[in-house]
Scaffold this motif. Structure first.
Motif, PDB file in Angstrom:
ATOM      1  N   GLY A  21       7.975   1.162  -7.144  1.00 54.33           N
ATOM      2  CA  GLY A  21       6.787   0.536  -7.723  1.00 54.33           C
ATOM      3  C   GLY A  21       5.942  -0.135  -6.664  1.00 54.33           C
ATOM      4  O   GLY A  21       5.724   0.424  -5.589  1.00 54.33           O
ATOM      5  N   LEU A  22       5.519  -1.354  -6.944  1.00 54.77           N
ATOM      6  CA  LEU A  22       4.613  -2.039  -6.027  1.00 54.77           C
ATOM      7  C   LEU A  22       5.356  -2.933  -5.040  1.00 54.77           C
ATOM      8  O   LEU A  22       4.758  -3.809  -4.425  1.00 54.77           O
ATOM      9  N   ARG A  23       6.668  -2.705  -4.898  1.00 59.71           N
ATOM     10  CA  ARG A  23       7.452  -3.626  -4.076  1.00 59.71           C
ATOM     11  C   ARG A  23       6.983  -3.640  -2.612  1.00 59.71           C
ATOM     12  O   ARG A  23       6.985  -4.688  -1.976  1.00 59.71           O
ATOM     13  N   ASN A  24       6.575  -2.458  -2.089  1.00 56.28           N
ATOM     14  CA  ASN A  24       6.062  -2.434  -0.714  1.00 56.28           C
ATOM     15  C   ASN A  24       4.807  -3.294  -0.574  1.00 56.28           C
ATOM     16  O   ASN A  24       4.601  -3.959   0.446  1.00 56.28           O
ATOM     17  N   PHE A  25       3.975  -3.251  -1.617  1.00 57.40           N
ATOM     18  CA  PHE A  25       2.742  -4.044  -1.570  1.00 57.40           C
ATOM     19  C   PHE A  25       3.066  -5.529  -1.669  1.00 57.40           C
ATOM     20  O   PHE A  25       2.476  -6.351  -0.961  1.00 57.40           O
ATOM     21  N   ALA A  26       4.024  -5.865  -2.554  1.00 61.27           N
ATOM     22  CA  ALA A  26       4.428  -7.268  -2.685  1.00 61.27           C
ATOM     23  C   ALA A  26       4.947  -7.772  -1.342  1.00 61.27           C
ATOM     24  O   ALA A  26       4.600  -8.867  -0.893  1.00 61.27           O
ATOM     25  N   ARG A  27       5.747  -6.928  -0.670  1.00 62.08           N
ATOM     26  CA  ARG A  27       6.277  -7.314   0.624  1.00 62.08           C
ATOM     27  C   ARG A  27       5.148  -7.530   1.634  1.00 62.08           C
ATOM     28  O   ARG A  27       5.153  -8.495   2.401  1.00 62.08           O
ATOM     29  N   ALA A  28       4.152  -6.612   1.597  1.00 59.75           N
ATOM     30  CA  ALA A  28       3.027  -6.720   2.532  1.00 59.75           C
ATOM     31  C   ALA A  28       2.299  -8.045   2.344  1.00 59.75           C
ATOM     32  O   ALA A  28       2.020  -8.752   3.318  1.00 59.75           O
ATOM     33  N   PHE A  29       2.028  -8.385   1.081  1.00 61.09           N
ATOM     34  CA  PHE A  29       1.254  -9.614   0.850  1.00 61.09           C
ATOM     35  C   PHE A  29       2.088 -10.858   1.113  1.00 61.09           C
ATOM     36  O   PHE A  29       1.547 -11.933   1.334  1.00 61.09           O
ATOM     37  N   GLY A  30       3.413 -10.718   1.081  1.00 57.49           N
ATOM     38  CA  GLY A  30       4.258 -11.868   1.371  1.00 57.49           C
ATOM     39  C   GLY A  30       4.632 -11.984   2.846  1.00 57.49           C
ATOM     40  O   GLY A  30       5.308 -12.919   3.242  1.00 57.49           O
TER      41      GLY A  30
END
Lengths: 263, 312
Positions: free
Chosen positions: B73-82
């Protein structure tokens, strides 16, 4: 003002050129010497004997020439359609080209790497040429479309009425008249391809196919950074482009403008 | 983005036969002429974009093949923003873009005005001004790295000779100075490109406008502000869009000049993506980051377009 403009543009080149003729010892003298005291061509000898820079230059030449020719051929077919034919989907396709031209290369590089690997084209000339042709197409098409539009319709219509097929008109009438446009787009594609780094670095890992930009960027000396050799290699890598620009600068400027106004 | 007109099988060969005999509709001819071009674009540009989006939604690390490529899902994006490094490199890129593009505009305009006013040796000066643009950014990076060398670099030498500075400044060793040095190198290359687009714009301005301005008693500065700048508006906008898109994806020049260092002071977003992908072999994360870069780039392009479009 003119002198300042010339110094700003040319001084870094001259400095690199002077450096390429310096001995290892003179390189690290401070204060710096500008004109080499004991000019030597040892750095140029090293470029060709100790390093595969000669091979890199040849690779760059092969990849760049083939990419430019193929790109011009494909782009002129498309540009003819955009400049002369009325068909459904013309505007959306032009907008699509514009969007493709705006996608940052770094986004495409991973899928491209996987794709080229799966096609078995890693470390081959064609593995570089195919992406180069693709990413040069939008700008080449914009430039050529602008040039094709300037060619009077009447010439073509006369030929069509005389029984010439569309394809023949394209080769016999349009192509010769569009020669300046082809040269312009060709120079711009040539410069882009010769200078490209990210694709060349990612899709090649052996000296057999590596281009000069990657070769120089990845070059490290054993003990110290060999600035004399690097400068000589930079000078050699820059000469083809310089020659091209000095010969065709009028056309390049026209093409940059035509491409820029469109893009 | 589908290929135009011909869709059903069979239509192609019929069209080909009619094309050989010269009887062919414009739509069919267009389809044939555009086919090779769109074949390349679909395979090497459009498919990769969708592939990047797909990859960004999956876990894909080349150094962990046993994990396969599960959908995350969007976990890569969540990681990027964090990830604070993401924000750092985005900040570096935005400052780099802002500084280099404005410096390029000012210098490019200056160069264009100089060349435009020339009568003699114009071709030569124009070619000279064009040259920096034609140098590969990665080679320009190497060249400027040597110019900014702390021991034997020409920059330090000139500063010492003019008495502005005593001793040797370690340009590429401190975050602020290294960032400055990289922006100088980037400006050198791209100001020349800017100058040529602006020069074309300048040549389109009719002389009588300046004559009228001087008859009205306008000073050269007033004429510049009242005549030159407004008429250059679209050339300026075009060059700004192109250079902004270029600066946002800058990778090769910082790579060659500083490798992103010292620390990560000159690590642009594109370089950050490159490192995550090819050094840490985290293709999924790299893809998510590069999708973010596309959104930023298209956002800039869209903003410029909106500013430019209504008034033209």
């Amino acid at each position: 003002m003119v002198v300042l403009a010339l110094v700003w543009s040319l001084a870094p080149y001259l400095w690199t050129l002077f450096t390429s003729f310096k001995t290892e010892r003179e390189l690290y003298q401070f204060p710096v010497t500008y004109i080499p005291k004991n000019p030597t061509i040892i750095n140029y000898v090293h470029v060709f004997t100790q390093n595969p820079f000669g091979r890199f230059l040849l690779n760059s030449a092969i990849v760049t020439v083939l990419s430019t020719v193929l790109c011009l051929f494909i782009a002129s077919l498309a540009a003819y359609a955009f400049a002369r034919l009325r068909f459904r989907g013309r505007e959306p396709l032009l907008v699509g080209l514009l969007v493709v031209a705006m996608i940052p290369l770094i986004t495409l590089i991973v899928p491209l790497y996987v794709l080229v690997r799966n096609l078995g084209m890693l470390n081959t000339y064609w593995g570089l040429i195919a992406p180069y042709v693709t990413y040069s197409l939008p700008v080449a098409i914009f430039i050529l479309t602008a040039f094709f539009r300037e060619i009077p319709h009447e010439l073509e219509e006369a030929a069509l009425i005389d029984g010439c097929t569309r394809m023949n008109t394209l080769w016999r009438i349009i192509a010769p008249l569009a020669a300046p446009g082809l040269i312009t787009a060709g120079i711009i594609v040539f410069v882009y391809t010769w200078n490209e780094f990210l694709i060349a670095m990612t899709l090649t890992s052996t000296a057999d196919v590596r281009t000069i930009t990657v070769g120089i960027a990845l070059y490290r000396g054993e003990f110290t950074f060999p600035w004399g050799v690097i400068s000589a290699a930079v000078a050699l890598a820059t000469i083809p482009i310089m020659t091209l620009i000095l010969l065709g600068q009028r056309l390049v400027i026209r093409g940059l403008t035509a491409g820029a106004v469109k893009g | 983005m589908a290929a135009p007109t011909i869709a059903q099988p069979g239509a192609g060969s019929r069209a080909l036969r009619r094309w050989m005999t010269g009887q062919i509709t414009q739509g069919e001819l267009a389809a044939i002429l555009l086919l090779p071009c769109f074949a390349f674009l679909v395979v090497f540009a459009i498919y990769p974009v969708f592939n990047a989006i797909w990859t960004s939604l999956h876990h894909l690390r080349l150094d962990q093949p046993h994990l396969g490529t599960p959908f995350v899902g969007l976990r890569n994006f969540a990681r990027a923003f964090g990830d604070e490094y993401t924000w750092h490199s985005i900040r570096v890129t935005l400052v780099y873009t802002g500084v280099t593009v404005s410096a390029q505009l000012v210098l490019g305009l200056g160069l264009a005005l100089v060349v435009n006013r020339l009568v003699r040796a114009r071709g030569f000066v124009r070619a000279a001004v064009l040259l920096p643009w034609t140098m590969a950014p990665v080679l320009a990076g190497q060249m400027w790295r040597w110019l900014f060398n702390d021991q034997a670099g020409v920059v330090n030498d000139l500063l010492n000779r003019t008495g502005l500075v005593q001793g040797q400044i370690i340009w590429l060793g401190s975050p602020v100075l290294a960032f400055f040095a990289v922006t100088v190198a980037a400006t050198w290359g791209a100001a020349s490109y800017m100058a040529l687009i602006l020069l074309a714009g300048l040549q389109g301005i009719p002389d009588d406008l300046y004559e009228a301005a001087s008859l009205d008693g306008a000073s050269p500065l007033q004429a510049f502000l009242a005549v030159t700048l407004p008429l250059l508006r679209s050339a300026i906008m075009v060059s700004l869009v192109l250079r902004t898109l270029g600066a946002l994806q800058a990778l090769d020049l910082p790579f060659a000049m500083t490798g992103g260092g010292p620390g990560n002071a000159t690590e642009t977003f594109a370089l950050f993506i490159y490192k995550n992908t090819f050094q840490f072999l985290d293709f999924g994360y790299g893809a998510a980051l590069s999708v973010i870069l596309v959104v930023i780039a298209l956002g800039f392009a869209g903003t410029y377009y909106r500013v430019l479009a209504p008034r033209d």
